[in-house]
Write a protein that holds these residues in place. Sequence first.
Motif, PDB file in Angstrom:
ATOM      1  N   ARG A   1     -11.614  12.254   9.061  1.00 45.01           N
ATOM      2  CA  ARG A   1     -12.710  11.309   8.400  1.00 45.01           C
ATOM      3  C   ARG A   1     -13.992  11.873   7.968  1.00 45.01           C
ATOM      4  O   ARG A   1     -15.107  11.569   7.558  1.00 45.01           O
TER       5      ARG A   1
ATOM      6  N   PRO B   1     -16.778  13.661   5.829  1.00 49.53           N
ATOM      7  CA  PRO B   1     -16.971  13.184   4.360  1.00 49.53           C
ATOM      8  C   PRO B   1     -16.851  14.384   3.241  1.00 49.53           C
ATOM      9  O   PRO B   1     -16.917  15.548   3.608  1.00 49.53           O
TER      10      PRO B   1
ATOM     11  N   ASP C   1     -15.372  10.704  -0.741  1.00 44.63           N
ATOM     12  CA  ASP C   1     -16.610   9.816  -0.616  1.00 44.63           C
ATOM     13  C   ASP C   1     -17.585   9.695  -1.832  1.00 44.63           C
ATOM     14  O   ASP C   1     -18.452   8.870  -2.025  1.00 44.63           O
ATOM     15  N   ASP C   2     -17.362  10.805  -2.488  1.00 43.74           N
ATOM     16  CA  ASP C   2     -18.321  10.994  -3.543  1.00 43.74           C
ATOM     17  C   ASP C   2     -17.609  11.968  -4.754  1.00 43.74           C
ATOM     18  O   ASP C   2     -16.801  12.700  -4.338  1.00 43.74           O
TER      19      ASP C   2
ATOM     20  N   VAL D   1     -24.505  10.978   0.807  1.00 45.57           N
ATOM     21  CA  VAL D   1     -23.326  10.732   1.462  1.00 45.57           C
ATOM     22  C   VAL D   1     -23.561  10.814   3.242  1.00 45.57           C
ATOM     23  O   VAL D   1     -22.953   9.751   3.697  1.00 45.57           O
TER      24      VAL D   1
ATOM     25  N   GLY E   1     -22.888   7.615   5.741  1.00 50.77           N
ATOM     26  CA  GLY E   1     -22.277   7.804   6.924  1.00 50.77           C
ATOM     27  C   GLY E   1     -22.986   7.272   8.230  1.00 50.77           C
ATOM     28  O   GLY E   1     -22.596   6.854   9.112  1.00 50.77           O
TER      29      GLY E   1
ATOM     30  N   ASP F   1     -11.005  -0.339   1.468  1.00 54.49           N
ATOM     31  CA  ASP F   1     -12.609  -0.188   1.085  1.00 54.49           C
ATOM     32  C   ASP F   1     -12.869  -1.618   0.414  1.00 54.49           C
ATOM     33  O   ASP F   1     -13.843  -2.423   0.668  1.00 54.49           O
TER      34      ASP F   1
END
Length: 232
Positions: free
Chosen positions: A72, A74, A96-97, A115, A119, A158
């Motif tokens: 996981r 980022p 994530d972005d 980010v 997190g 999400d």
Amino acid sequence: MAQVLLVEDDSALRTSLSRGLSERGHAVTSAVTAMDGLNRIVAHKPDIVVLDIGLPDLDGREMLRMLRAASRVPVIVGTARGGEDEIVSVLDSGADDYVVKPFSAGHLDARIRAVLRRGGEQQTAPEAIVVGGLRVDPATRSASLDGEPLELNPREFDMLHYLAARAGQVVSKRELLTEVWQLPYGGADKTVDVHVSWLRRKLGETARQARYLHTVRGVGIRLAAPDDSGDR
């Protein structure tokens, strides 16, 4: 600051970003190929990965899917195409972005900090959400219905988590695009419609026979337990 892994095959850009991020206090390592990047992630466990889509050995989205099966960490994806379909694709793959090329080290630094800040906020012991027979656990990114696990892709999870956290409230499609897809200027409603349709299928319901996901025409989506839906 952060341990950053930069996966980028363009040597000039890789050098420029590495230098710029290092000057801003980050410890930067780099990889030229997807496989080298995956190996470095396993071996060194960076705080964040900056991933180029156009890698020589493997499409960046495919690398991201492989990575998400085991980690996981980022990930910020760099893409040369800023269209909605491309952005939705990389976010659905588990990013994530994203940043659209060309971008500066300063811009990337700001995205990295944002980010990691998100997190850090998420790591404050998130609790599982229970709505009727639906259970959504953000800590393990897992969901179940009546005790049976749901197989959700990252974006489906999400969206389900966002709606479950606001159970009983009507959430607009614009809000979902902004908060779940990270599209601050909105996007096509069909993106949300398609994902709602996929979620309904996995929840064993349809738009005509909704149990948990209820469309409020012209307003948005409401998630509610069957006994609380108001549609009995």
